[in-house]
Scaffold this motif. Structure first.
Motif, PDB file in Angstrom:
ATOM      1  N   CYS A 196      -7.930  -1.196   1.688  1.00 38.61           N
ATOM      2  CA  CYS A 196      -7.698   0.061   2.411  1.00 38.61           C
ATOM      3  C   CYS A 196      -6.244   0.462   2.260  1.00 38.61           C
ATOM      4  O   CYS A 196      -5.339  -0.242   2.721  1.00 38.61           O
ATOM      5  CB  CYS A 196      -8.047  -0.101   3.890  1.00 38.61           C
ATOM      6  SG  CYS A 196      -7.771   1.400   4.847  1.00 38.61           S
ATOM      7  N   LYS A 197      -5.993   1.602   1.644  1.00 37.17           N
ATOM      8  CA  LYS A 197      -4.633   2.081   1.446  1.00 37.17           C
ATOM      9  C   LYS A 197      -4.189   2.859   2.685  1.00 37.17           C
ATOM     10  O   LYS A 197      -4.832   3.839   3.064  1.00 37.17           O
ATOM     11  CB  LYS A 197      -4.546   2.961   0.194  1.00 37.17           C
ATOM     12  CG  LYS A 197      -4.814   2.188  -1.092  1.00 37.17           C
ATOM     13  CD  LYS A 197      -4.539   3.021  -2.308  1.00 37.17           C
ATOM     14  CE  LYS A 197      -4.804   2.247  -3.590  1.00 37.17           C
ATOM     15  NZ  LYS A 197      -3.954   1.048  -3.700  1.00 37.17           N
ATOM     16  N   VAL A 198      -3.106   2.403   3.281  1.00 41.29           N
ATOM     17  CA  VAL A 198      -2.534   3.110   4.428  1.00 41.29           C
ATOM     18  C   VAL A 198      -1.296   3.826   3.914  1.00 41.29           C
ATOM     19  O   VAL A 198      -0.231   3.229   3.755  1.00 41.29           O
ATOM     20  CB  VAL A 198      -2.187   2.132   5.570  1.00 41.29           C
ATOM     21  CG1 VAL A 198      -1.668   2.911   6.776  1.00 41.29           C
ATOM     22  CG2 VAL A 198      -3.411   1.315   5.959  1.00 41.29           C
ATOM     23  N   ASN A 199      -1.477   5.109   3.641  1.00 36.79           N
ATOM     24  CA  ASN A 199      -0.428   5.883   2.991  1.00 36.79           C
ATOM     25  C   ASN A 199      -0.315   7.266   3.637  1.00 36.79           C
ATOM     26  O   ASN A 199      -0.932   7.538   4.666  1.00 36.79           O
ATOM     27  CB  ASN A 199      -0.726   6.011   1.489  1.00 36.79           C
ATOM     28  CG  ASN A 199      -2.138   6.501   1.212  1.00 36.79           C
ATOM     29  OD1 ASN A 199      -2.763   7.136   2.071  1.00 36.79           O
ATOM     30  ND2 ASN A 199      -2.660   6.206   0.038  1.00 36.79           N
ATOM     31  N   ARG A 235      -1.746  -5.784   8.233  1.00 36.00           N
ATOM     32  CA  ARG A 235      -2.437  -6.129   6.997  1.00 36.00           C
ATOM     33  C   ARG A 235      -2.963  -7.553   7.152  1.00 36.00           C
ATOM     34  O   ARG A 235      -2.203  -8.520   7.192  1.00 36.00           O
ATOM     35  CB  ARG A 235      -1.481  -6.015   5.811  1.00 36.00           C
ATOM     36  CG  ARG A 235      -1.914  -6.769   4.546  1.00 36.00           C
ATOM     37  CD  ARG A 235      -3.197  -6.241   3.938  1.00 36.00           C
ATOM     38  NE  ARG A 235      -3.375  -6.766   2.595  1.00 36.00           N
ATOM     39  CZ  ARG A 235      -4.198  -7.746   2.258  1.00 36.00           C
ATOM     40  NH1 ARG A 235      -4.941  -8.343   3.187  1.00 36.00           N
ATOM     41  NH2 ARG A 235      -4.300  -8.137   1.008  1.00 36.00           N
ATOM     42  N   ALA A 236      -4.269  -7.688   7.299  1.00 36.62           N
ATOM     43  CA  ALA A 236      -4.889  -8.997   7.461  1.00 36.62           C
ATOM     44  C   ALA A 236      -4.953  -9.675   6.100  1.00 36.62           C
ATOM     45  O   ALA A 236      -5.858  -9.441   5.302  1.00 36.62           O
ATOM     46  CB  ALA A 236      -6.278  -8.857   8.071  1.00 36.62           C
ATOM     47  N   GLY A 237      -3.966 -10.491   5.821  1.00 32.87           N
ATOM     48  CA  GLY A 237      -3.829 -11.134   4.529  1.00 32.87           C
ATOM     49  C   GLY A 237      -2.370 -11.137   4.120  1.00 32.87           C
ATOM     50  O   GLY A 237      -1.482 -10.828   4.916  1.00 32.87           O
ATOM     51  N   THR A 238      -2.117 -11.462   2.855  1.00 34.23           N
ATOM     52  CA  THR A 238      -0.748 -11.669   2.397  1.00 34.23           C
ATOM     53  C   THR A 238      -0.118 -10.424   1.787  1.00 34.23           C
ATOM     54  O   THR A 238       0.888  -9.917   2.263  1.00 34.23           O
ATOM     55  CB  THR A 238      -0.706 -12.819   1.379  1.00 34.23           C
ATOM     56  OG1 THR A 238      -1.237 -13.996   1.973  1.00 34.23           O
ATOM     57  CG2 THR A 238       0.720 -13.095   0.922  1.00 34.23           C
ATOM     58  N   GLY A 239      -0.681  -9.922   0.692  1.00 35.84           N
ATOM     59  CA  GLY A 239      -0.078  -8.803  -0.028  1.00 35.84           C
ATOM     60  C   GLY A 239      -0.051  -7.536   0.802  1.00 35.84           C
ATOM     61  O   GLY A 239      -0.973  -7.248   1.556  1.00 35.84           O
ATOM     62  N   MET A 240       1.020  -6.761   0.643  1.00 30.18           N
ATOM     63  CA  MET A 240       1.169  -5.512   1.385  1.00 30.18           C
ATOM     64  C   MET A 240       1.289  -4.314   0.448  1.00 30.18           C
ATOM     65  O   MET A 240       1.789  -3.261   0.831  1.00 30.18           O
ATOM     66  CB  MET A 240       2.392  -5.594   2.308  1.00 30.18           C
ATOM     67  CG  MET A 240       2.246  -6.665   3.376  1.00 30.18           C
ATOM     68  SD  MET A 240       3.705  -6.858   4.418  1.00 30.18           S
ATOM     69  CE  MET A 240       3.664  -5.342   5.366  1.00 30.18           C
ATOM     70  N   MET A 252       5.032   1.391   2.672  1.00 32.35           N
ATOM     71  CA  MET A 252       5.957   0.975   3.721  1.00 32.35           C
ATOM     72  C   MET A 252       7.085   1.977   3.936  1.00 32.35           C
ATOM     73  O   MET A 252       7.531   2.187   5.068  1.00 32.35           O
ATOM     74  CB  MET A 252       6.483  -0.424   3.413  1.00 32.35           C
ATOM     75  CG  MET A 252       5.396  -1.503   3.522  1.00 32.35           C
ATOM     76  SD  MET A 252       5.957  -3.164   3.096  1.00 32.35           S
ATOM     77  CE  MET A 252       5.877  -3.089   1.304  1.00 32.35           C
ATOM     78  N   ASP A 253       7.552   2.602   2.858  1.00 35.79           N
ATOM     79  CA  ASP A 253       8.602   3.615   3.010  1.00 35.79           C
ATOM     80  C   ASP A 253       8.113   4.773   3.874  1.00 35.79           C
ATOM     81  O   ASP A 253       8.840   5.264   4.749  1.00 35.79           O
ATOM     82  CB  ASP A 253       9.045   4.138   1.640  1.00 35.79           C
ATOM     83  CG  ASP A 253       9.822   3.099   0.841  1.00 35.79           C
ATOM     84  OD1 ASP A 253      10.356   2.157   1.468  1.00 35.79           O
ATOM     85  OD2 ASP A 253       9.894   3.233  -0.385  1.00 35.79           O
ATOM     86  N   TYR A 254       6.875   5.206   3.633  1.00 35.24           N
ATOM     87  CA  TYR A 254       6.337   6.318   4.423  1.00 35.24           C
ATOM     88  C   TYR A 254       6.118   5.894   5.870  1.00 35.24           C
ATOM     89  O   TYR A 254       6.444   6.642   6.800  1.00 35.24           O
ATOM     90  CB  TYR A 254       5.030   6.822   3.809  1.00 35.24           C
ATOM     91  CG  TYR A 254       4.409   7.924   4.641  1.00 35.24           C
ATOM     92  CD1 TYR A 254       4.947   9.201   4.641  1.00 35.24           C
ATOM     93  CD2 TYR A 254       3.311   7.669   5.458  1.00 35.24           C
ATOM     94  CE1 TYR A 254       4.403  10.214   5.432  1.00 35.24           C
ATOM     95  CE2 TYR A 254       2.760   8.658   6.247  1.00 35.24           C
ATOM     96  CZ  TYR A 254       3.311   9.932   6.225  1.00 35.24           C
ATOM     97  OH  TYR A 254       2.779  10.921   7.016  1.00 35.24           O
ATOM     98  N   LEU A 255       5.570   4.702   6.079  1.00 32.81           N
ATOM     99  CA  LEU A 255       5.352   4.226   7.445  1.00 32.81           C
ATOM    100  C   LEU A 255       6.678   4.125   8.195  1.00 32.81           C
ATOM    101  O   LEU A 255       6.759   4.482   9.379  1.00 32.81           O
ATOM    102  CB  LEU A 255       4.634   2.888   7.430  1.00 32.81           C
ATOM    103  CG  LEU A 255       3.197   2.893   6.902  1.00 32.81           C
ATOM    104  CD1 LEU A 255       2.624   1.477   6.873  1.00 32.81           C
ATOM    105  CD2 LEU A 255       2.297   3.804   7.709  1.00 32.81           C
ATOM    106  N   ASP A 256       7.730   3.670   7.497  1.00 34.38           N
ATOM    107  CA  ASP A 256       9.058   3.628   8.115  1.00 34.38           C
ATOM    108  C   ASP A 256       9.499   5.020   8.543  1.00 34.38           C
ATOM    109  O   ASP A 256      10.040   5.208   9.646  1.00 34.38           O
ATOM    110  CB  ASP A 256      10.087   3.046   7.136  1.00 34.38           C
ATOM    111  CG  ASP A 256       9.989   1.532   6.985  1.00 34.38           C
ATOM    112  OD1 ASP A 256       9.503   0.874   7.925  1.00 34.38           O
ATOM    113  OD2 ASP A 256      10.390   1.026   5.934  1.00 34.38           O
ATOM    114  N   SER A 257       9.266   5.991   7.676  1.00 33.59           N
ATOM    115  CA  SER A 257       9.703   7.360   7.980  1.00 33.59           C
ATOM    116  C   SER A 257       8.967   7.946   9.173  1.00 33.59           C
ATOM    117  O   SER A 257       9.468   8.861   9.826  1.00 33.59           O
ATOM    118  CB  SER A 257       9.503   8.258   6.754  1.00 33.59           C
ATOM    119  OG  SER A 257       8.125   8.562   6.550  1.00 33.59           O
ATOM    120  N   GLN A 258       7.784   7.423   9.450  1.00 32.75           N
ATOM    121  CA  GLN A 258       6.976   7.925  10.551  1.00 32.75           C
ATOM    122  C   GLN A 258       7.112   7.083  11.817  1.00 32.75           C
ATOM    123  O   GLN A 258       6.460   7.361  12.823  1.00 32.75           O
ATOM    124  CB  GLN A 258       5.494   7.985  10.134  1.00 32.75           C
ATOM    125  CG  GLN A 258       5.217   8.881   8.948  1.00 32.75           C
ATOM    126  CD  GLN A 258       5.633  10.317   9.200  1.00 32.75           C
ATOM    127  OE1 GLN A 258       5.165  10.954  10.153  1.00 32.75           O
ATOM    128  NE2 GLN A 258       6.510  10.856   8.345  1.00 32.75           N
TER     129      GLN A 258
END
Length: 327
Positions: free
Chosen positions: A54-57, A75-80, A85-91
């Motif tokens: 699932c892409k959270v963008n 994120r349930a698991g390792t890779g993110m 993350m840049d967009y989530l930071d901005s929000q």
């Protein structure tokens, strides 16, 4: 998440959280995004929990009202790499992962892929099931006495390296800005840190345990595969599709320059028919699995516990923490 993880999440009482879960969506990424957006509308979600598919963008977040946007993404698991993350930071949307939940399961899967490739286990199984008992065509090779190169000397790489040393392998790791320990500070399983060139020139088996980002995408490319060629080397990727360039790997397998590969992750997953990922997965010298490195009962239990812990931490830290929130 799986039923085992969901059973753990149900430990959250009705007074703590209202939990909404989606069934498995087997359609396209766009269909998955649509389903997630529809499930979140009107919910005022505090905590959004996703797996790697699932892409959270920006596309997902901007389709939600300000009230419905999640306050935190887990994120349930390792890779993110599925989180922008840049967009989530901005929000102002927080995020984290659960890096420890699938350490053992992924490490064991990488080892299983190594052994399966080197001992031709899938081919042997298929022949026996077809009634053919011909041992001469199934001569494999041992891991003992060989050199294992690890890219990603962390939690997962450490479990793999420890097991490999116990099997009699010499274990070397890729040097990085964070991994330049003095000889006395090396992990017990590791004989030394080396450059990428030296690692590829020396390794009989190369295993990858790194996230997919701008520094790791295609890091095992044509040059590195050429350095591995000529000694029946094996590449194991249970990390992320994209850290190994698939086209040169496929060409090396077809020419016989590389002995084999064990791959749990592909650039295209699932792979469209005829794509490079599909051709790679179907190659007779590749043991391919559908991104199941973290798919164990134990990893699912740990994942569910991690979600509960994060939810309770958020509930405790929020202003006027009494009352229910949505996960």
């Amino acid at each position: 998440m799986g039923q085992t993880a969901l059973a753990r999440i149900q430990r959250l009482s009705a007074q703590e959280a209202k939990v909404t879960s989606l069934p498995v969506i087997k359609g396209s990424p766009d269909e998955l995004t649509e389903a997630v957006v529809n499930a979140m509308k009107g919910q005022c979600t505090d905590l959004l929990v996703v797996r790697g598919n699932c892409k959270v963008n920006q596309d997902l977040i901007e389709r939600l009202s300000a009230e419905d946007r999640p306050k935190f993404v887990l994120r349930a698991g390792t890779g993110m790499d599925n989180l922008n993350m840049d967009y989530l930071d901005s929000q102002g949307i927080g995020y984290t992962n659960t890096p420890d939940v699938n350490t053992q399961s992924t490490a064991e899967h990488a080892l299983a892929l190594m052994l399966a490739v080197k001992r031709k286990i899938p081919q042997a199984d298929a022949r026996v099931k077809s009634g053919e008992w011909n041992r001469s065509v199934l001569t494999g090779s041992e891991l003992g006495g060989k050199t294992l190169g690890i890219i990603g000397v962390g939690r997962i790489g450490g479990v793999v390296g420890t097991a490999a040393k116990a099997l009699g392998m010499t274990v070397i790791g890729l040097a990085s800005a964070r991994r330049k320990a003095a000889p006395g500070e090396l992990p017990a399983y590791l004989s030394g840190y080396v450059s990428l060139d030296e690692l590829c020139e020396r390794s009989d088996v190369l295993t990858l345990h790194v996230p997919l980002d701008n520094t790791t995408r295609g890091m095992i490319g044509e040059r590195q595969i050429e350095q591995l060629s000529g000694r029946n080397a094996v590449i194991v990727n249970a990390a992320r599709g994209g850290v190994v360039a698939e086209a040169p790997l496929l060409a090396a397998l077809e020419s016989g320059a590389i002995g084999g590969a064990g791959i749990d992750v592909f650039v295209q997953d699932p792979a469209p028919a005829g794509s490079v990922s599909d051709r790679l997965a179907r190659h007779p010298n590749v043991v391919a699995t559908p991104h199941v490195g973290g798919q164990t009962v134990e990893a699912s239990e740990k994942m569910g516990d991690a979600v509960v812990e994060q939810a309770r931490r958020m509930l405790q830290d929020r202003p006027q923490a009494r009352g229910q929130f949505d996960a």
